[in-house]
Design a protein around this motif. Structure first.
Motif, PDB file in Angstrom:
ATOM      1  N   GLY A 150      52.223  42.123  28.569  1.00  0.00           N
ATOM      2  CA  GLY A 150      52.461  40.963  29.423  1.00  0.00           C
ATOM      3  C   GLY A 150      53.172  41.332  30.704  1.00  0.00           C
ATOM      4  O   GLY A 150      54.138  40.678  31.122  1.00  0.00           O
ATOM      5  N   ALA A 151      52.686  42.391  31.371  1.00  0.00           N
ATOM      6  CA  ALA A 151      53.389  42.970  32.517  1.00  0.00           C
ATOM      7  C   ALA A 151      53.252  42.129  33.781  1.00  0.00           C
ATOM      8  O   ALA A 151      52.252  41.431  33.985  1.00  0.00           O
ATOM      9  N   ASP A 152      54.257  42.232  34.648  1.00  0.00           N
ATOM     10  CA  ASP A 152      54.242  41.595  35.963  1.00  0.00           C
ATOM     11  C   ASP A 152      53.539  42.452  36.999  1.00  0.00           C
ATOM     12  O   ASP A 152      53.138  41.956  38.056  1.00  0.00           O
ATOM     13  N   ALA A 153      53.439  43.754  36.742  1.00  0.00           N
ATOM     14  CA  ALA A 153      52.814  44.685  37.678  1.00  0.00           C
ATOM     15  C   ALA A 153      52.367  45.909  36.903  1.00  0.00           C
ATOM     16  O   ALA A 153      52.761  46.127  35.753  1.00  0.00           O
ATOM     17  N   LEU A 154      51.541  46.707  37.549  1.00  0.00           N
ATOM     18  CA  LEU A 154      51.041  47.938  36.940  1.00  0.00           C
ATOM     19  C   LEU A 154      51.460  49.119  37.800  1.00  0.00           C
ATOM     20  O   LEU A 154      51.184  49.148  39.005  1.00  0.00           O
ATOM     21  N   VAL A 176      40.614  60.200  43.570  1.00  0.00           N
ATOM     22  CA  VAL A 176      41.695  59.399  42.973  1.00  0.00           C
ATOM     23  C   VAL A 176      42.080  58.229  43.875  1.00  0.00           C
ATOM     24  O   VAL A 176      42.292  57.110  43.401  1.00  0.00           O
ATOM     25  N   LEU A 177      42.183  58.460  45.184  1.00  0.00           N
ATOM     26  CA  LEU A 177      42.546  57.367  46.093  1.00  0.00           C
ATOM     27  C   LEU A 177      41.509  56.252  46.036  1.00  0.00           C
ATOM     28  O   LEU A 177      41.861  55.061  45.984  1.00  0.00           O
ATOM     29  N   ASP A 178      40.234  56.604  46.024  1.00  0.00           N
ATOM     30  CA  ASP A 178      39.188  55.582  45.921  1.00  0.00           C
ATOM     31  C   ASP A 178      39.315  54.818  44.608  1.00  0.00           C
ATOM     32  O   ASP A 178      39.101  53.595  44.566  1.00  0.00           O
ATOM     33  N   ALA A 179      39.639  55.540  43.537  1.00  0.00           N
ATOM     34  CA  ALA A 179      39.783  54.892  42.232  1.00  0.00           C
ATOM     35  C   ALA A 179      40.950  53.923  42.230  1.00  0.00           C
ATOM     36  O   ALA A 179      40.870  52.830  41.652  1.00  0.00           O
ATOM     37  N   VAL A 184      42.901  48.353  42.367  1.00  0.00           N
ATOM     38  CA  VAL A 184      43.667  47.280  43.010  1.00  0.00           C
ATOM     39  C   VAL A 184      42.820  46.016  43.116  1.00  0.00           C
ATOM     40  O   VAL A 184      43.310  44.891  42.880  1.00  0.00           O
ATOM     41  N   GLN A 185      41.546  46.178  43.451  1.00  0.00           N
ATOM     42  CA  GLN A 185      40.668  45.022  43.617  1.00  0.00           C
ATOM     43  C   GLN A 185      40.424  44.293  42.305  1.00  0.00           C
ATOM     44  O   GLN A 185      40.185  43.082  42.287  1.00  0.00           O
ATOM     45  N   ARG A 186      40.483  45.008  41.204  1.00  0.00           N
ATOM     46  CA  ARG A 186      40.179  44.420  39.895  1.00  0.00           C
ATOM     47  C   ARG A 186      41.411  44.010  39.108  1.00  0.00           C
ATOM     48  O   ARG A 186      41.304  43.261  38.125  1.00  0.00           O
ATOM     49  N   CYS A 187      42.555  44.522  39.506  1.00  0.00           N
ATOM     50  CA  CYS A 187      43.769  44.294  38.725  1.00  0.00           C
ATOM     51  C   CYS A 187      44.309  42.893  38.968  1.00  0.00           C
ATOM     52  O   CYS A 187      44.354  42.408  40.104  1.00  0.00           O
ATOM     53  N   GLN A 188      44.737  42.244  37.886  1.00  0.00           N
ATOM     54  CA  GLN A 188      45.218  40.869  37.988  1.00  0.00           C
ATOM     55  C   GLN A 188      46.679  40.773  38.406  1.00  0.00           C
ATOM     56  O   GLN A 188      47.202  39.669  38.594  1.00  0.00           O
ATOM     57  N   VAL A 211      44.810  50.926  50.904  1.00  0.00           N
ATOM     58  CA  VAL A 211      43.828  50.536  49.888  1.00  0.00           C
ATOM     59  C   VAL A 211      44.332  49.396  49.009  1.00  0.00           C
ATOM     60  O   VAL A 211      43.691  49.044  48.025  1.00  0.00           O
ATOM     61  N   GLY A 212      45.493  48.818  49.372  1.00  0.00           N
ATOM     62  CA  GLY A 212      45.937  47.609  48.696  1.00  0.00           C
ATOM     63  C   GLY A 212      47.113  47.737  47.764  1.00  0.00           C
ATOM     64  O   GLY A 212      47.509  46.750  47.128  1.00  0.00           O
ATOM     65  N   VAL A 213      47.713  48.913  47.646  1.00  0.00           N
ATOM     66  CA  VAL A 213      48.885  49.077  46.788  1.00  0.00           C
ATOM     67  C   VAL A 213      50.034  48.231  47.334  1.00  0.00           C
ATOM     68  O   VAL A 213      50.287  48.204  48.545  1.00  0.00           O
ATOM     69  N   SER A 214      50.754  47.548  46.447  1.00  0.00           N
ATOM     70  CA  SER A 214      51.778  46.588  46.865  1.00  0.00           C
ATOM     71  C   SER A 214      53.163  47.189  47.030  1.00  0.00           C
ATOM     72  O   SER A 214      53.943  46.752  47.876  1.00  0.00           O
ATOM     73  N   VAL A 215      53.497  48.174  46.198  1.00  0.00           N
ATOM     74  CA  VAL A 215      54.849  48.741  46.164  1.00  0.00           C
ATOM     75  C   VAL A 215      54.734  50.254  46.025  1.00  0.00           C
ATOM     76  O   VAL A 215      53.888  50.754  45.278  1.00  0.00           O
TER      77      VAL A 215
END
Length: 348
Positions: A150-154, A176-179, A184-188, A211-215
């Motif tokens: 039940g994580a808030d982030a990955l 790896v960067l593309d992955a 990121v696009q699929r993660c909730q 590429v969309g990483v938040s932190v």
């Protein structure tokens, strides 16, 4: 690598990190080069200083993260339970160790929704390795890892040096960067990327944010050397010699956080790697960190009890509060403006 070998490896890591004779505290202190300007007239009440911070939509009582430690050994269950209970009591964030073993084998070692039950009000971060994402076959690990607790982030952890010197480590780091971008696009939930003790450069941090990483958790050099840990596990003298050449490899945490903040002025940043006490934590925040993480420094306490973990962080919080008091900082925003000197020269 088989599930059984992965578990053995995780147990080896715990044994080695817990044995100070095998993984001594690194010599030198990168934070010692920085000194706050003492305020002899703070005009504050020490107990009224506000250490609260916002992270992943939740309010923390202090800007602290219990950094990833272990997730693949049987004893991880009670270690993570102690950490979860302590995080809830302290009002700080918790990142669990790698969930690779749990996801691959189905043996959860305590990495279940029970952790969320123990820590319902604080940020809880799941964790998988970047190298396993590159071929795309394990992209569903993210969903499973997040749902598992039940994580808030990955967290996606980067450990190319450790894998390179490790017997049976992941050698192929292409794509790896593309992955990560695809994940990121699929993660909730928001995605955090961290190193494991060799640091993230400003250019790599920028690529990740693009590429969309938040932190970003810079996780710099200065704490546990995973090259040294792998040298202790080496199957041959040649393997040991290879690993030992990289014991001091990496970007120091102070350098990584300064450069990342300069490159990414609005991205949430975590400083971990060699944070020894609350004064180091205060310096890391002044240099640009939003949160400060500790792992190895609290591992011994985590093997003992929840109360031992709480006692450990109580000391760190008291130190951080006094650092704020003696710089005339009523809160973390003020601490980020406190006069600080590098090798005797005041920073702007």
């Amino acid at each position: 690598m088989s599930d059984g070998n992965l578990v053995i490896r995780k147990n080896d890591h715990l044994d080695i990190v817990l044995d100070s004779r095998r993984t001594p505290v690194p010599t030198g202190d990168q934070f010692a080069r920085y000194q706050f300007e003492h305020c002899a007239l703070p005009e504050l009440h020490l107990d009224a200083i506000d250490l609260s911070a916002r992270f992943l939509g939740r309010t923390l009582q202090a800007p602290l993260l219990i950094s990833s430690m272990t997730g693949g050994a049987a004893r991880a269950k009670y270690i993570n339970h102690h950490l979860a209970e302590a995080a809830q009591a302290l009002g700080i964030a918790l990142a669990i160790g790698s969930q690779r073993v749990a996801v691959e084998s189905g043996i959860d070692h305590g990495l279940t929704g029970e952790l969320r039950t123990l820590a319902p009000d604080v940020p809880l971060l799941a964790n998988i390795g970047a190298a396993q994402l590159a071929d795309g076959s394990t992209m569903d690990w993210a969903r499973r890892a997040v749902d598992m607790i039940g994580a808030d982030a990955l967290i996606i952890h980067l450990n190319p040096l450790q894998e390179a010197v490790q017997g049976g480590g992941d050698r192929d780091w292409r794509r790896v960067l593309d992955a990560i971008g695809a994940l990121v696009q699929r993660c909730q939930v928001p995605v955090v990327v961290k190193e494991v003790g060799a640091g993230i450069s400003a250019s790599v941090a920028q690529s990740l944010v693009e590429v969309g990483v938040s932190v970003i958790d810079v996780a710099g050099a200065g704490g546990t050397s995973w090259a040294l840990v792998e040298a202790e596990r080496a199957a041959s003298e040649a393997d040991r010699q290879v690993a030992m050449a990289f014991v001091d490899w990496g970007i120091p945490t102070t350098q990584a956080i300064v450069q990342a903040r300069r490159a990414l002025p609005t991205t949430p940043l975590i400083a971990s790697g060699g944070i020894r006490n609350g004064v180091d934590a205060a310096k890391a925040i002044r240099l640009g960190a939003d949160l400060v993480g500790q792992a190895a420094a609290v591992l011994q306490s985590a093997t003992q009890s929840t109360e031992a973990v709480i006692a450990h962080f109580d000391v760190l919080v008291r130190q951080l509060r006094i650092a704020c008091f003696c710089t005339g900082s009523a809160n973390l925003a003020a601490l980020r403006r406190a006069p600080l000197h590098l090798d005797g020269v005041r920073l702007e």
